[in-house]
Motif scaffolding. Structure first.
Motif, PDB file in Angstrom:
ATOM      1  N   LEU A 232      33.925  44.032  33.777  1.00  0.00           N
ATOM      2  CA  LEU A 232      33.808  42.720  33.152  1.00  0.00           C
ATOM      3  C   LEU A 232      34.144  41.675  34.202  1.00  0.00           C
ATOM      4  O   LEU A 232      35.208  41.731  34.831  1.00  0.00           O
ATOM      5  N   ASP A 233      33.246  40.732  34.390  1.00  0.00           N
ATOM      6  CA  ASP A 233      33.458  39.644  35.342  1.00  0.00           C
ATOM      7  C   ASP A 233      33.363  38.320  34.598  1.00  0.00           C
ATOM      8  O   ASP A 233      32.371  38.054  33.917  1.00  0.00           O
ATOM      9  N   THR A 234      34.409  37.522  34.721  1.00  0.00           N
ATOM     10  CA  THR A 234      34.428  36.224  34.058  1.00  0.00           C
ATOM     11  C   THR A 234      34.670  35.120  35.083  1.00  0.00           C
ATOM     12  O   THR A 234      35.262  35.344  36.142  1.00  0.00           O
ATOM     13  N   ALA A 235      34.216  33.939  34.745  1.00  0.00           N
ATOM     14  CA  ALA A 235      34.427  32.777  35.617  1.00  0.00           C
ATOM     15  C   ALA A 235      34.535  31.531  34.753  1.00  0.00           C
ATOM     16  O   ALA A 235      33.813  31.370  33.766  1.00  0.00           O
ATOM     17  N   ILE A 236      35.465  30.665  35.109  1.00  0.00           N
ATOM     18  CA  ILE A 236      35.669  29.390  34.427  1.00  0.00           C
ATOM     19  C   ILE A 236      35.720  28.307  35.500  1.00  0.00           C
ATOM     20  O   ILE A 236      36.454  28.453  36.485  1.00  0.00           O
ATOM     21  N   THR A 237      34.960  27.261  35.311  1.00  0.00           N
ATOM     22  CA  THR A 237      34.932  26.170  36.281  1.00  0.00           C
ATOM     23  C   THR A 237      35.209  24.853  35.577  1.00  0.00           C
ATOM     24  O   THR A 237      34.661  24.586  34.504  1.00  0.00           O
TER      25      THR A 237
ATOM     26  N   VAL B 135      26.279  39.152  27.152  1.00  0.00           N
ATOM     27  CA  VAL B 135      26.845  38.118  28.011  1.00  0.00           C
ATOM     28  C   VAL B 135      27.171  36.883  27.172  1.00  0.00           C
ATOM     29  O   VAL B 135      26.408  36.499  26.282  1.00  0.00           O
ATOM     30  N   THR B 136      28.318  36.285  27.443  1.00  0.00           N
ATOM     31  CA  THR B 136      28.664  34.998  26.835  1.00  0.00           C
ATOM     32  C   THR B 136      28.739  33.962  27.943  1.00  0.00           C
ATOM     33  O   THR B 136      29.455  34.152  28.929  1.00  0.00           O
ATOM     34  N   ALA B 137      28.010  32.886  27.791  1.00  0.00           N
ATOM     35  CA  ALA B 137      28.017  31.839  28.807  1.00  0.00           C
ATOM     36  C   ALA B 137      27.712  30.503  28.143  1.00  0.00           C
ATOM     37  O   ALA B 137      26.986  30.436  27.143  1.00  0.00           O
ATOM     38  N   GLY B 138      28.280  29.460  28.696  1.00  0.00           N
ATOM     39  CA  GLY B 138      28.017  28.128  28.164  1.00  0.00           C
ATOM     40  C   GLY B 138      28.666  27.077  29.031  1.00  0.00           C
ATOM     41  O   GLY B 138      29.479  27.374  29.916  1.00  0.00           O
ATOM     42  N   ARG B 139      28.320  25.831  28.780  1.00  0.00           N
ATOM     43  CA  ARG B 139      28.890  24.711  29.523  1.00  0.00           C
ATOM     44  C   ARG B 139      28.778  23.450  28.695  1.00  0.00           C
ATOM     45  O   ARG B 139      27.995  23.374  27.738  1.00  0.00           O
ATOM     46  N   PHE B 140      29.572  22.466  29.037  1.00  0.00           N
ATOM     47  CA  PHE B 140      29.440  21.154  28.427  1.00  0.00           C
ATOM     48  C   PHE B 140      30.000  20.110  29.387  1.00  0.00           C
ATOM     49  O   PHE B 140      30.756  20.413  30.314  1.00  0.00           O
TER      50      PHE B 140
ATOM     51  N   GLU C  28      32.905  21.445  32.064  1.00  0.00           N
ATOM     52  CA  GLU C  28      33.491  22.774  31.870  1.00  0.00           C
ATOM     53  C   GLU C  28      32.363  23.796  31.762  1.00  0.00           C
ATOM     54  O   GLU C  28      31.366  23.560  31.066  1.00  0.00           O
ATOM     55  N   ALA C  29      32.520  24.920  32.450  1.00  0.00           N
ATOM     56  CA  ALA C  29      31.546  26.007  32.365  1.00  0.00           C
ATOM     57  C   ALA C  29      32.302  27.327  32.323  1.00  0.00           C
ATOM     58  O   ALA C  29      33.364  27.468  32.941  1.00  0.00           O
ATOM     59  N   SER C  30      31.761  28.275  31.585  1.00  0.00           N
ATOM     60  CA  SER C  30      32.423  29.577  31.453  1.00  0.00           C
ATOM     61  C   SER C  30      31.372  30.665  31.276  1.00  0.00           C
ATOM     62  O   SER C  30      30.333  30.444  30.641  1.00  0.00           O
ATOM     63  N   SER C  31      31.660  31.819  31.844  1.00  0.00           N
ATOM     64  CA  SER C  31      30.775  32.969  31.657  1.00  0.00           C
ATOM     65  C   SER C  31      31.602  34.238  31.582  1.00  0.00           C
ATOM     66  O   SER C  31      32.668  34.344  32.203  1.00  0.00           O
ATOM     67  N   SER C  32      31.125  35.174  30.816  1.00  0.00           N
ATOM     68  CA  SER C  32      31.759  36.479  30.670  1.00  0.00           C
ATOM     69  C   SER C  32      30.651  37.518  30.675  1.00  0.00           C
ATOM     70  O   SER C  32      29.828  37.568  29.749  1.00  0.00           O
ATOM     71  N   VAL C  33      30.621  38.349  31.734  1.00  0.00           N
ATOM     72  CA  VAL C  33      29.490  39.262  31.958  1.00  0.00           C
ATOM     73  C   VAL C  33      29.991  40.698  32.014  1.00  0.00           C
ATOM     74  O   VAL C  33      30.594  41.119  33.014  1.00  0.00           O
TER      75      VAL C  33
ATOM     76  N   GLY D  11      36.019  30.666  28.175  1.00  0.00           N
ATOM     77  CA  GLY D  11      35.481  30.031  26.986  1.00  0.00           C
ATOM     78  C   GLY D  11      36.444  29.168  26.215  1.00  0.00           C
ATOM     79  O   GLY D  11      36.091  28.641  25.162  1.00  0.00           O
ATOM     80  N   THR D  12      37.680  29.001  26.712  1.00  0.00           N
ATOM     81  CA  THR D  12      38.672  28.217  25.992  1.00  0.00           C
ATOM     82  C   THR D  12      39.296  27.188  26.925  1.00  0.00           C
ATOM     83  O   THR D  12      38.998  27.128  28.119  1.00  0.00           O
ATOM     84  N   SER D  13      40.215  26.402  26.361  1.00  0.00           N
ATOM     85  CA  SER D  13      40.965  25.437  27.164  1.00  0.00           C
ATOM     86  C   SER D  13      42.376  25.924  27.454  1.00  0.00           C
ATOM     87  O   SER D  13      43.173  25.193  28.041  1.00  0.00           O
ATOM     88  N   ALA D  14      42.706  27.153  27.046  1.00  0.00           N
ATOM     89  CA  ALA D  14      44.069  27.665  27.167  1.00  0.00           C
ATOM     90  C   ALA D  14      44.430  27.924  28.629  1.00  0.00           C
ATOM     91  O   ALA D  14      43.755  28.683  29.324  1.00  0.00           O
ATOM     92  N   VAL D  15      45.494  27.302  29.088  1.00  0.00           N
ATOM     93  CA  VAL D  15      45.959  27.459  30.468  1.00  0.00           C
ATOM     94  C   VAL D  15      46.831  28.697  30.570  1.00  0.00           C
ATOM     95  O   VAL D  15      47.687  28.948  29.712  1.00  0.00           O
ATOM     96  N   ASP D  16      46.603  29.491  31.617  1.00  0.00           N
ATOM     97  CA  ASP D  16      47.432  30.661  31.884  1.00  0.00           C
ATOM     98  C   ASP D  16      48.646  30.206  32.695  1.00  0.00           C
ATOM     99  O   ASP D  16      48.524  29.815  33.851  1.00  0.00           O
ATOM    100  N   LEU D  17      49.828  30.264  32.090  1.00  0.00           N
ATOM    101  CA  LEU D  17      51.031  29.799  32.770  1.00  0.00           C
ATOM    102  C   LEU D  17      51.431  30.696  33.933  1.00  0.00           C
ATOM    103  O   LEU D  17      52.306  30.327  34.731  1.00  0.00           O
ATOM    104  N   ASN D  18      50.811  31.875  34.056  1.00  0.00           N
ATOM    105  CA  ASN D  18      51.031  32.699  35.240  1.00  0.00           C
ATOM    106  C   ASN D  18      50.613  31.971  36.510  1.00  0.00           C
ATOM    107  O   ASN D  18      51.077  32.295  37.608  1.00  0.00           O
ATOM    108  N   ALA D  19      49.703  31.004  36.383  1.00  0.00           N
ATOM    109  CA  ALA D  19      49.148  30.328  37.552  1.00  0.00           C
ATOM    110  C   ALA D  19      50.047  29.225  38.083  1.00  0.00           C
ATOM    111  O   ALA D  19      49.736  28.621  39.115  1.00  0.00           O
ATOM    112  N   LEU D  20      51.167  28.956  37.405  1.00  0.00           N
ATOM    113  CA  LEU D  20      52.023  27.837  37.792  1.00  0.00           C
ATOM    114  C   LEU D  20      53.376  28.351  38.264  1.00  0.00           C
ATOM    115  O   LEU D  20      54.065  29.068  37.531  1.00  0.00           O
TER     116      LEU D  20
END
Length: 972
Positions: free
Chosen positions: A511-516, A569-574, A547-552, A129-138
């Protein structure tokens, strides 16, 4: 064999530069002739010598190597322009999601206002649900440099760049194999660190095409609160009870009122009075005493024995990068990233009260049940309790209440599996004198969280209500529950819950989340029109982003049946379509007091599916009156569209600290600011009538929570930033020719800022503050329930609105110097930030709440890096300084204590690394972080800024202590 910047010509050169010295100094010395035109962060227009129109600080690959960091956040946080990150290993243990994520926060304006790029392009978020990048991924070993540009940059990069941009530039090329292996631990024996990084690169014969790959693994162990003396005991600031400033940093024991043996409340003893009791480890009835007295042992529970200062984190990373020359003018490229992060968050066993289980009866548990029209004693209820119980709720049955910690279920552990994928590809090149760059990118982050230690509330309720069967054995009273496998649950004493009963009530949570993220973009840049001072540099392009995000959460959590509040559930896209244009216009050149004078302008317009049109612009001047002096100024309007969480988030439970109820201490006749409004609440009035003044218990304070919510009516916020700077590179003065000095003033103001209502502010406004609308965020307990008092605040919620504003201003200074000194070469760099102002406006028209100089917002921060290289030997040091800080003024106002008078002292942390080159391609290194084992300030539970389980602010201060590491670098 050719070596590039990824591996210096000699491994020992890694220690040659102090952190961020070499590249910063070289780039600042931009007065040399025939400089290549390159593109840097903050602009898409190529400029001579990488001149930056805005303040720019650079961290290099050598800096990363000299830090020994396995996560980029560890290094970035030493830069004084960075504020407290929302998420790191030490502040995310108690969060319902995103444990162990590492984010960044420029200027303390929030992760959402800091845009993180990789090679100038957006990277998929790591926080749903945010634009915050996880620096663990780099992967840190795959990074060439990191450019930190402060000030608004939305015209260049789009939404989110209100505070600035952190652009992570990957290695351009590599030839051969590189290996970096390290191991370390804290002096306390924990925080075990393991790292292994392997990189490979190959270039075509003509050097026009390259292929690179990286595989990395790192593991950081847990640090438990019990293993540090300042956090080993459950405690609270004495000031909360005394109201005296001198007691702010005095800890007093604050054990939990929910203990493994249970705490039980009855309403009628032999004299007709209510009371409470507990059990010792032998099953004997004893008096309850939460924190103990001179004559009674403590019966409460030390939660600190189970909590963590840093969560264990394990990472596996893969990165690939390649360029394929199609011909002399055009090439194709790709970037690939994959990361797998494994985190375990660990907290104490679940605490339950009868109010959590029997909500409809306000926590009263029947001590007997109706069987064939006759009240029959529950065989689980001990005789001691039964004979002291009476009917308190009018249903004709004796009842009692309790609080208990379900220690039989062990600690609550959330196992987090987080995977991040990203692939970017495109074509770039030149057509005549124009350069172009086009790309497609797809990114996805997935998180799977599985948690233990929770219970099914409905099953727990059924298991407590027992009747005797024909043989006198306890069975569940409800026939449907018996058919479902119900096993009676005995709460009374240590380890009394049978394995069968525990299995029946246990409810693992999920809890299952996805960000695309999907990106399409293209840009061109080149020169157009010849002016007397030179040609106009221009750039233009477009970007499309989805951007799309869901938290289930699991079904029980969604229904609120697993001992917590309901979490839907929180879900949304734009989607957004954007177009942008930039220009660099040379106004004067080689004139008296105007070696160069350039105007820089940019404009971007975006059409969002959520908030509609959003425009950004910036305008600036660069003036070089003398060869050694450059002045720069930029004015920018940056916009930030609300993210998915801010728009669509359903209620998410949090546990705020440092909250003081203004009704505490109110009497029937008192006449303070809040008193009349407090007495108007029936439950508060009942509390006053029973106790003489409004009183809350330790249980009331410990159980306070709340929910954060989104708001689909949000609009885009606008940030206006101003920077004015000076760059001195006195190359014409021999004694100072190796010196670079920059000084920059910054000011950022955000109107209609998207803010979450401050909870303490909501309390003050509701009761006597003149705005009863805030009362909707507050829930109070309607009646007494065991150790919980009528009228006590149970929930304080917060919602996102455009109702406020925020702003900051201050000065940045950097000084860099590098030259031969004695038998070796010394490099030094000092970065210093002085914060003149930081404020938040919680409500339009409200008085700004100043945070300048408060914990998390120190007036002074600095970082000093030194490096000395002598032959095969090298040493580097990093010194980080955080100035003295005060407790939040709104918090102090609750005790009538003047702002700024209760402070923690400054802290200075020293890190060192030593290197030795055994041969040309083999180097050993050893380091120590926090070499003098400096302890964090005592920001004790109950004070604002405390992070649960740490007894300090681990977003700002190091709570782990001294750490050692040893490593090896090999190039083949």
């Amino acid at each position: 064999m050719r070596r590039d910047a990824f591996w210096p010509r000699k491994p020992r050169q890694i220690a040659l530069c102090g952190l961020a010295v070499c590249v910063s100094a070289a780039w600042a010395d931009d007065g040399a002739a025939a400089l290549q035109k390159v593109q840097i962060t903050g602009s898409r227009v190529a400029a001579p010598g990488a001149e930056s129109p805005s303040p720019l600080q650079i961290l290099t690959a050598a800096d990363i190597a000299a830090s020994g960091a396995v996560n980029l956040q560890e290094l970035l946080q030493k830069n004084p322009t960075l504020g407290s990150p929302t998420l790191n290993r030490s502040n995310s243990n108690f969060l319902p999601a995103s444990g162990g994520v590492s984010t960044v926060n420029l200027r303390n304006l929030g992760d959402a206002r800091t845009l993180v790029l990789v090679n100038g392009r957006r990277f998929v978020s790591g926080v749903p649900g945010t634009s915050a990048v996880d620096l663990n991924a780099l992967p840190t070993d795959f990074i060439e440099r990191v450019e930190l540009m402060t000030g608004g940059a939305s015209a260049a990069y789009g939404s989110d760049a209100v505070a600035g941009v952190i652009n992570i530039i990957l290695k351009p090329r590599l030839q051969g194999w590189l290996l970096d292996a390290a191991a370390g631990r804290a002096s306390a024996g924990d925080d075990l660190k393991r790292k292994l990084a392997l990189s490979y690169g190959r270039s075509s014969a003509d050097g026009a095409s390259q292929l690179m790959a990286h595989l990395g693994y790192s593991k950081q162990g847990a640090v438990f609160s019990r293993d540090r003396d300042f956090s080993a005991a459950d405690q609270i600031s004495k000031m909360l009870s005394s109201g005296q400033a001198a007691d702010a940093f005095v800890p007093v024991r604050n054990y939990s009122v929910a203990a493994p043996q249970g705490r039980f409340f009855f309403n009628r003893d032999a004299s007709g009075k209510a009371g409470e009791f507990s059990y010792d480890r032998n099953g004997n009835v004893i008096p309850w005493s939460t924190n103990g007295t001179a004559t009674l042992a403590a019966t409460g529970f030390n939660r600190a024995a189970y909590r963590t200062i840093a969560v264990p984190t394990e990472r596996l990373l893969f990165a690939g990068k390649g360029d394929l020359a199609l011909n002399a003018q055009h090439s194709a490229f790709f970037e690939a990233n994959y990361s797998r992060t494994r985190v375990r968050t660990i907290i104490e066993p679940l605490a339950l009260s009868s109010a959590d289980i029997f909500r409809s009866s306000n926590g009263q548990v029947a001590a007997e049940n109706m069987v064939n029209g006759v009240a029959v004693r529950n065989p689980l209820v001990p005789q001691y309790l039964y004979q002291r119980s009476a009917d308190s709720n009018g249903d004709g049955l004796r009842d009692y209440s309790f609080s208990r910690r379900i220690a039989e279920a062990d600690t609550r552990v959330a196992k987090v599996d987080r995977d991040t994928y990203r692939l970017a590809a495109g074509i770039k090149g030149s057509i005549r004198d124009w350069n172009y760059d086009s790309y497609l990118a797809y990114g996805k982050s997935k998180e799977k969280q599985r948690s233990t230690g929770q219970v099914n509330v409905a099953r727990f309720r059924a298991a407590l209500q027992a009747i005797p069967d024909a043989g006198g054995n306890a069975v569940c009273a409800d026939a449907a529950a018996r058919a479902d496998g119900c096993v009676p649950l005995n709460l009374f004493g240590y380890n009394t819950i049978a394995p069968g009963a525990l299995q029946y009530v246990s409810a693992p949570a999920a809890l299952d989340t996805a960000i695309t993220q999907k990106l399409v973009g293209a840009s061109i840049n080149g020169e157009w029109l010849q002016l007397p001072a030179g040609r106009i540099g221009v750039a233009a392009g477009f970007e499309w982003r989805s951007e799309a995000s869901s938290s289930v959460p699991d079904a029980l959590t969604q229904a609120g049946l697993n001992s917590g509040g309901a979490v839907p559930v929180t879900a949304g896209r734009f989607t957004v379509r954007e177009a942008f244009a930039e220009a660099r216009v040379p106004l004067l050149k080689d004139q008296a007091f105007a070696r160069s004078l350039n105007f820089l302008g940019a404009f971007r317009t975006g059409d969002y599916s959520t908030v509609g049109r959003a425009n950004s612009w910036n305008a600036g001047l660069e003036w070089r009156p003398l060869a050694d002096v450059k002045l720069r100024a930029t004015r920018a309007l940056s916009t930030r569209a609300p993210n998915i969480n801010e728009l669509f988030a359903t209620a998410t439970q949090v546990f705020p600290t440092g909250i003081v109820d203004p009704c505490v201490g109110v009497t029937a006749a008192s006449s303070g600011t809040y008193d009349a409004a407090c007495r108007a609440i029936p439950a508060v009035a009942a509390n006053i009538a029973a106790n003489g003044k409004f009183t809350v218990s330790q249980a009331d304070i410990q159980s306070l929570s709340g929910f954060n919510r989104g708001n689909p009516e949000l609009k885009a916020e606008k940030g206006r930033s101003t920077t004015i700077g000076l760059v001195l590179t006195p190359v014409s003065v021999a004694a100072l020719s190796k010196l670079t000095l920059t000084a920059d003033y910054f000011r950022i103001k955000i109107a209609d800022a998207i803010v979450s209502t401050p909870r303490q502010y909501a309390l003050q406004q509701c009761y006597g503050g003149g705005n009863a609308d805030f009362c909707k965020f507050i829930t109070r307990r309607p009646a007494n329930a065991g150790s919980f008092n009528a009228g006590a605040v149970t929930f304080i919620d917060s919602a996102a609105t455009n109702s406020g504003g925020t702003g900051t201003k201050g000065m940045d200074w950097t000084v860099a110097w590098a030259d031969q000194l004695g038998p070796g070469r010394l490099s030094a760099r000092l970065a210093y930030t002085h914060l003149k102002e930081f404020y938040n406006v919680p409500l339009a028209g409200a008085k700004p709440d100043a945070a300048t100089g408060e914990i998390g917002y120190p007036r002074n921060k600095a970082a000093l890096q030194l490096g000395y290289q002598w032959g095969r030997f090298g040493i580097s040091s990093s010194t980080s300084y955080i100035g003295a800080s005060a407790l939040d003024d709104q918090f102090l106002a609750q005790f009538s204590i003047p702002p700024g008078t209760v402070r923690v002292g400054s802290k200075t942390i020293n890190d060192f690394q030593f290197t030795y080159a055994l041969k040309k391609s083999l180097a050993l290194y050893a380091g120590v972080d926090n070499a003098f084992n400096v302890k964090p300030p005592p920001i004790i539970s109950g004070l604002t800024g405390d992070v649960i389980g740490t007894e300090t602010n681990t977003s700002m201060y190091d709570a782990i202590g001294r750490r050692f590491y040893l490593g090896l670098r090999i190039g083949l």
